[in-house]
Structure formats: structure tokens, C-alpha cells
Design a protein around this motif. Structure first.
Motif, PDB file in Angstrom:
ATOM      1  N   GLU A 303       0.832  -1.210   0.000  1.00 38.42           N
ATOM      2  CA  GLU A 303       0.000   0.000   0.000  1.00 38.42           C
ATOM      3  C   GLU A 303       0.865   1.258   0.000  1.00 38.42           C
ATOM      4  OE1 GLU A 303      -2.470  -0.608   3.427  1.00 38.42           O
ATOM      5  OE2 GLU A 303      -4.093  -1.499   2.228  1.00 38.42           O
ATOM      6  N   GLN A 304       1.932   1.244   0.803  1.00 42.68           N
ATOM      7  CA  GLN A 304       2.824   2.404   0.886  1.00 42.68           C
ATOM      8  C   GLN A 304       3.517   2.649  -0.449  1.00 42.68           C
ATOM      9  OE1 GLN A 304       5.652   2.085   4.091  1.00 42.68           O
ATOM     10  NE2 GLN A 304       6.802   3.888   3.463  1.00 42.68           N
ATOM     11  N   ASN A 305       3.996   1.591  -1.084  1.00 45.22           N
ATOM     12  CA  ASN A 305       4.690   1.745  -2.362  1.00 45.22           C
ATOM     13  C   ASN A 305       3.747   2.155  -3.479  1.00 45.22           C
ATOM     14  OD1 ASN A 305       7.446   1.292  -1.725  1.00 45.22           O
ATOM     15  ND2 ASN A 305       7.059  -0.903  -1.513  1.00 45.22           N
ATOM     16  N   CYS A 306       2.529   1.671  -3.454  1.00 45.87           N
ATOM     17  CA  CYS A 306       1.548   2.106  -4.464  1.00 45.87           C
ATOM     18  C   CYS A 306       1.303   3.610  -4.360  1.00 45.87           C
ATOM     19  CB  CYS A 306       0.234   1.341  -4.301  1.00 45.87           C
ATOM     20  SG  CYS A 306       0.306  -0.363  -4.890  1.00 45.87           S
ATOM     21  N   GLN A 307       1.244   4.109  -3.120  1.00 45.68           N
ATOM     22  CA  GLN A 307       1.054   5.545  -2.919  1.00 45.68           C
ATOM     23  C   GLN A 307       2.287   6.326  -3.381  1.00 45.68           C
ATOM     24  OE1 GLN A 307       0.137   6.008   1.235  1.00 45.68           O
ATOM     25  NE2 GLN A 307      -1.771   4.839   1.091  1.00 45.68           N
ATOM     26  N   ARG A 308       3.463   5.791  -3.075  1.00 49.92           N
ATOM     27  CA  ARG A 308       4.697   6.492  -3.446  1.00 49.92           C
ATOM     28  C   ARG A 308       4.832   6.605  -4.954  1.00 49.92           C
ATOM     29  NH1 ARG A 308      10.097   4.650  -0.794  1.00 49.92           N
ATOM     30  NH2 ARG A 308      10.608   6.811  -1.238  1.00 49.92           N
ATOM     31  N   PHE A 309       4.492   5.510  -5.665  1.00 50.59           N
ATOM     32  CA  PHE A 309       4.663   5.490  -7.118  1.00 50.59           C
ATOM     33  C   PHE A 309       3.415   5.959  -7.866  1.00 50.59           C
ATOM     34  CE2 PHE A 309       7.975   2.632  -5.634  1.00 50.59           C
ATOM     35  CZ  PHE A 309       9.056   3.023  -6.400  1.00 50.59           C
ATOM     36  N   GLN A 310       2.367   6.306  -7.101  1.00 49.88           N
ATOM     37  CA  GLN A 310       1.130   6.849  -7.676  1.00 49.88           C
ATOM     38  C   GLN A 310       0.532   5.928  -8.735  1.00 49.88           C
ATOM     39  OE1 GLN A 310       1.512  11.257  -8.387  1.00 49.88           O
ATOM     40  NE2 GLN A 310       3.676  10.873  -7.927  1.00 49.88           N
ATOM     41  N   VAL A 311       0.530   4.627  -8.432  1.00 48.15           N
ATOM     42  CA  VAL A 311      -0.120   3.672  -9.330  1.00 48.15           C
ATOM     43  C   VAL A 311      -1.510   3.358  -8.781  1.00 48.15           C
ATOM     44  CG1 VAL A 311       2.017   2.667 -10.200  1.00 48.15           C
ATOM     45  CG2 VAL A 311       0.978   1.706  -8.167  1.00 48.15           C
ATOM     46  N   GLU A 312      -2.495   3.353  -9.660  1.00 44.59           N
ATOM     47  CA  GLU A 312      -3.881   3.145  -9.244  1.00 44.59           C
ATOM     48  C   GLU A 312      -4.469   1.844  -9.777  1.00 44.59           C
ATOM     49  OE1 GLU A 312      -5.988   6.620 -10.441  1.00 44.59           O
ATOM     50  OE2 GLU A 312      -4.955   7.950  -9.000  1.00 44.59           O
ATOM     51  N   ASN A 313      -3.662   1.090 -10.514  1.00 44.59           N
ATOM     52  CA  ASN A 313      -4.176  -0.147 -11.105  1.00 44.59           C
ATOM     53  C   ASN A 313      -3.601  -1.398 -10.444  1.00 44.59           C
ATOM     54  OD1 ASN A 313      -1.713   0.643 -12.250  1.00 44.59           O
ATOM     55  ND2 ASN A 313      -2.074  -0.502 -14.135  1.00 44.59           N
ATOM     56  N   VAL A 314      -3.134  -1.251  -9.188  1.00 44.49           N
ATOM     57  CA  VAL A 314      -2.711  -2.399  -8.381  1.00 44.49           C
ATOM     58  C   VAL A 314      -3.727  -2.590  -7.267  1.00 44.49           C
ATOM     59  CG1 VAL A 314      -0.980  -3.339  -6.810  1.00 44.49           C
ATOM     60  CG2 VAL A 314      -0.249  -2.116  -8.863  1.00 44.49           C
ATOM     61  N   ALA A 315      -4.279  -3.786  -7.168  1.00 44.75           N
ATOM     62  CA  ALA A 315      -5.228  -4.121  -6.099  1.00 44.75           C
ATOM     63  C   ALA A 315      -4.549  -5.074  -5.133  1.00 44.75           C
ATOM     64  CB  ALA A 315      -6.487  -4.746  -6.683  1.00 44.75           C
ATOM     65  N   LEU A 316      -4.522  -4.708  -3.855  1.00 43.55           N
ATOM     66  CA  LEU A 316      -3.955  -5.578  -2.832  1.00 43.55           C
ATOM     67  C   LEU A 316      -4.960  -6.657  -2.461  1.00 43.55           C
ATOM     68  CD1 LEU A 316      -1.907  -6.342  -0.595  1.00 43.55           C
ATOM     69  CD2 LEU A 316      -3.017  -4.630   0.858  1.00 43.55           C
ATOM     70  N   VAL A 317      -4.504  -7.899  -2.493  1.00 39.57           N
ATOM     71  CA  VAL A 317      -5.309  -9.030  -2.023  1.00 39.57           C
ATOM     72  C   VAL A 317      -4.651  -9.516  -0.737  1.00 39.57           C
ATOM     73  CG1 VAL A 317      -6.239 -11.316  -2.572  1.00 39.57           C
ATOM     74  CG2 VAL A 317      -5.928  -9.611  -4.391  1.00 39.57           C
ATOM     75  N   ALA A 318      -5.250  -9.174   0.395  1.00 36.98           N
ATOM     76  CA  ALA A 318      -4.643  -9.420   1.704  1.00 36.98           C
ATOM     77  C   ALA A 318      -5.022 -10.799   2.217  1.00 36.98           C
ATOM     78  CB  ALA A 318      -5.065  -8.338   2.695  1.00 36.98           C
ATOM     79  N   GLY A 319      -4.231 -11.788   1.851  1.00 28.88           N
ATOM     80  CA  GLY A 319      -4.488 -13.146   2.309  1.00 28.88           C
ATOM     81  C   GLY A 319      -3.604 -14.134   1.594  1.00 28.88           C
ATOM     82  N   PRO A 320      -3.632 -15.389   2.017  1.00 28.94           N
ATOM     83  CA  PRO A 320      -2.750 -16.401   1.428  1.00 28.94           C
ATOM     84  C   PRO A 320      -3.304 -16.984   0.133  1.00 28.94           C
ATOM     85  CG  PRO A 320      -4.044 -17.369   3.206  1.00 28.94           C
ATOM     86  CD  PRO A 320      -4.418 -15.919   3.158  1.00 28.94           C
ATOM     87  N   ALA A 321      -2.387 -17.413  -0.722  1.00 28.07           N
ATOM     88  CA  ALA A 321      -2.748 -18.232  -1.887  1.00 28.07           C
ATOM     89  C   ALA A 321      -2.587 -19.703  -1.462  1.00 28.07           C
ATOM     90  CB  ALA A 321      -1.828 -17.898  -3.057  1.00 28.07           C
TER      91      ALA A 321
END
Length: 422
Positions: A303-321
Motif C-alpha cells: 500500500e505504501q509503495n503504491c502511494q509512493r509510485f502513484q499507481v492506481e491499477n494495483v489491487a492488494l489481495v490481503a491473504g494467502p494463496a
């Protein structure tokens, strides 16, 4: 008895009355030229220590001739048992023959001049030594370091080493010269301004203090960044494992293997800091990247890196595969960077969900996981190619440069049909 007296750059003025009394009654006063210079009145009673082995043998011979109550005093810098002459004396004499009178060490003086607590500092001597310990401490992300320098491993050389390692964090540097003397000098530097300086720019007696800087949370100007292959230090990383990021040199190989196309759906499984997901998002602004990460620390970094790089097309999936894969859109590309011990179930889920003409790319560190993955793809009759990626990067050591290897990986690319299109 041999009394080993620590002395600072303030000379005799910095010694206690009891220590000065010992020096006054000494049968012989030994030490370096600088130490003996504070006591010129001793003349023939003094011994200049230049060749440690030979001169310590002379002290031993004189010690054997001492009468009852006669003493020898050896002068040493700061605390004699802290990277000092004390270690050599203990090799030459028994502990019962020695008594130590420590002075304030240069490290203590440096941190007190900087008004900085130092119980948590990593102390390293680069004086007459290789820089391997310093390199390891920097790569582990030590928060605070103090380094004893010499003519080769001088402040500029230390800054060059820091910069050449491609660290994910940066350090504020201070060079502390002639500590305790009237001409004491403390100078702050950033690493890039310190690196060009030579040993001649500083007094020979200096200590370098490095303090890790907190990463800025401000967005990064896209104009500062290359289109492809972002340097590691731009990414926020794990505090306790700063090197745990898909390194730039490896990341560009992964992105090339993914053969990304516009508007694709991409899964990044075991996304870690999100470096591969973010680079993919910047290359494919019309695509959608799902960063799957089970650890809370990794989720925060993504989340922090997405904000730093201003990317809006990355969705975090918070959980295990593979549990959290079932509800995601059908992927065109899948990158597996980590599997959390669930490699086979993850491969099974990916095989069921991947688009018919899609690709799976894996970065594998162990032969065992490579064997498991190859066995699964062979059983499913997928087309597979494997590259061993082994990269060494130049690292500065004093005035020299040598190559330092990154951990090798196996880069596996798999598809259901012919590999010709990739």
C-alpha cells in the motif's frame, strides 16, 4: 606490573591524578609517537612502539628485569581493550601482569558530540581490515553504525561502498575528526557528497557515524524514474530484512519473461514489497494487477509503495494463496515470487484459472522447488523453459572495485502451448 593507560587527544590534561602518579614513577614509558609527545620529559626512559612484535618483546625483556614495586606504563589510544593495544598485550603477557586504566573511546566521544544515544549502535573497525563486516551490516539494514577508519578505508571510501551496494535505504553520515582535541571538527554529509572526497580531505584520526534515514512517504515524481527497471532504493522495504526485495537486476528479467501486453489481468503471488506488481502496473497502465500477499508487513509495504509510485491499477489481495485466488478475475499472466509452503496447491489453482494463451513465470531459489515445479508442469504437459539468472554487481572496497554476487535464481516460464509467441 604493567599499567596500560588510555589517553585522548587532550593529552595529560585528560588523565586523573592517580594515573599521572603512575606515569611519574614508571621505570619505562612506552607508546606511540603521539602518546609520548605529551611527556617529552621522559627522554631515555621512553620507548616508541612502532613495530608491535619487536617492541612488545623489548617491553617483555625489560619487565623481566624489574625489581619489587617497579612498574612499566604503556600508553594507548582511548580504551586499550577496544580495538586497541590491549589485545596484543594480553597475547604477550598474562592477565595478572597487566592493569588497565581506560580513557573515553573515540566512539563514545563521537556519539556524545552528536548528542545521540549509542547503546543500539553497530561498531565496526575498518582500520587495517577488510570491509566485509561493514558490508554485511549495511546489507542487513543496521540503523546506526560507527566506523573506525584508516587511510584506505577513509570516509569517502566508506560512502562509495554504501552507494555501490544498491541499498534499499540511505544513510546520513557524520565525519568526526580529532575528537577531544582543540581542533575537533564534526561535519554532516549525505553519501553522494561524501563519496568524491579523499583521505586528504580529513584528519587522519576520524570516526564515521552512519544513521539510517526513514524513507519519505511523499509521492515520487514519475519524471525521476526510468520507464523500466526502477532502482531498489525507491521502494519502501522490510525494516528487519531490507534486502528482501526482488532486486532490480532480477526484476527486469522477470518483467521480460512475463511478456506483458496492454489491458491484461496479472496476478503477483507472494508480492512482498510489491516491486514486480508496481513495475507491471507502470508498464501496463490500462491493465489490472492483483498483488496477493499474506503477511501484514508486506501488505502495508504494498500500500505504501503504491502511494509512493502513484499507481492506481494495483489491487492488494490481503491473504494467502491459493485460498484468496478463487474470487479474482481470470489472469493473462501470473508471477509466483513466493508460495508460503503451498507450491503445489498454488500451481493447481493457477493451472485451472489461467487464460488458455497465458503465461506463468516463477522466480525459484531452491533446487527442491524447481524440481517440484518442473514435475508438475511436465505432468500437465505444459511448455517450459528455465533460465539460471546469476548476476554479480560491482562494489567499491577502499580504492578498489570487486564483484559481489546476488543470490542466483531459476527463472521458470511456462505455457500450455508453444513458447514461440513469448
Amino acid at each position: 606490573m604493567i599499567h596500560v593507560v588510555g589517553i585522548g587527544l587532550d593529552g595529560a590534561e585528560g588523565l586523573t591524578r592517580s594515573v599521572l602518579a603512575l606515569i611519574a614513577e614508571a621505570k619505562m614509558l612506552a607508546g606511540g609517537d603521539r602518546h609520548l609527545g605529551y611527556f617529552p620529559q621522559y627522554g631515555e626512559k621512553s620507548l616508541v612502539i612502532k613495530n608491535f612484535s619487536a617492541d612488545l618483546n623489548k617491553i617483555k625483556q625489560i619487565h623481566q628485569t624489574l625489581g619489587s614495586g617497579e612498574i612499566i606504563v604503556v600508553l594507548a589510544s582511548g580504551d586499550p581493550l577496544y580495538f586497541g593495544l590491549g589485545r596484543l598485550l594480553l597475547e604477550k603477557f598474562s592477565a595478572v601482569q597487566l592493569k588497565f586504566h581506560p580513557h573515553v573511546s573515540s566512539i563514545q566521544l563521537a556519539f556524545n558530540c552528536l548528542k545521540m544515544p549509542w547503546q543500539d549502535a553497530t561498531i565496526i573497525s575498518a582500520h587495517g581490515r577488510a570491509n566485509d563486516l561493514l558490508k554485511q551490516a549495511l546489507q542487513k539494514g543496521a540503523e546506526k553504525l560507527a566506523i573506525l577508519t584508516d587511510g584506505q578505508n577513509h570516509p569517502g571510501a566508506i560512502a562509495n561502498l554504501c552507494l555501490s551496494l544498491g541499498l534499499t535505504t540511505t544513510y546520513q553520515a557524520w565525519v568526526c575528526e580529532n575528537l577531544g582535541a582543540e581542533n575537533e571538527r564534526i561535519q554532516p554529509f549525505d553519501l553522494s557528497s561524501l563519496a568524491p572526497l579523499t583521505a586528504g580531505n580529513f584528519a587522519s584520526l576520524n570516526v564515521v557515524v552512519l544513521v539510517k534515514q526513514k524513507p519519505e512517504n511523499n509521492p515520487i515524481d514519475p519524471k525521476q524514474l526510468p520507464i523500466f527497471g526502477i532502482a531498489d532504493h525507491y521502494f519502501a522495504s522490510f525494516k528487519d530484512r531490507p534486502g528482501m526485495i526482488t532486486k532490480q537486476a532480477i526484476r527486469v528479467q522477470i518483467l521480460a519473461a512475463l511478456a506483458l501486453r496492454p489491458r491484461q489481468i496479472i496476478w503477483d503471488i507472494g508480492a512482498g514489497t510489491g516491486s514486480v506488481a508496481i513495475e507491471s502496473a507502470r508498464l501496463c497502465p490500462q491493465g489490472k494487477i492483483f498483488a496477493i500477499e499474506k503477511t501484514s508487513a508486506g501488505q502495508q509495504l504494498i500500500e505504501q509503495n503504491c502511494q509512493r509510485f502513484q499507481v492506481e491499477n494495483v489491487a492488494l489481495v490481503a491473504g494467502p494463496a491459493p485460498e484468496f485466488l478463487s474470487d479474482l478475475p481470470t489472469p493473462d499472466r501470473i508471477f509466483i515470487g513466493g508460495n508460503g509452503g503451498q507450491l503445489m496447491p498454488i500451481l493447481q489453482a493457477c493451472g485451472e484459472r489461467l487464460q488458455r494463451d497465458g503465461l506463468v513465470v516463477m522466480a525459484i531459489a531452491s533446487l527442491e522447488h524447481l524440481s517440484l515445479a518442473l514435475g508438475w508442469f511436465k505432468q500437465q504437459q505444459w511448455q517450459v523453459k528455465v533460465q539460471q539468472v546469476q548476476i554479480s554487481q560491482s562494489v567499491k572496497f577502499a580504492e578498489l572495485t570487486r564483484f559481489d554476487p546476488l543470490n542466483p535464481i531459476y527463472l521458470l516460464t511456462a505455457a500450455r502451448n508453444s513458447m514461440g509467441h513469448s
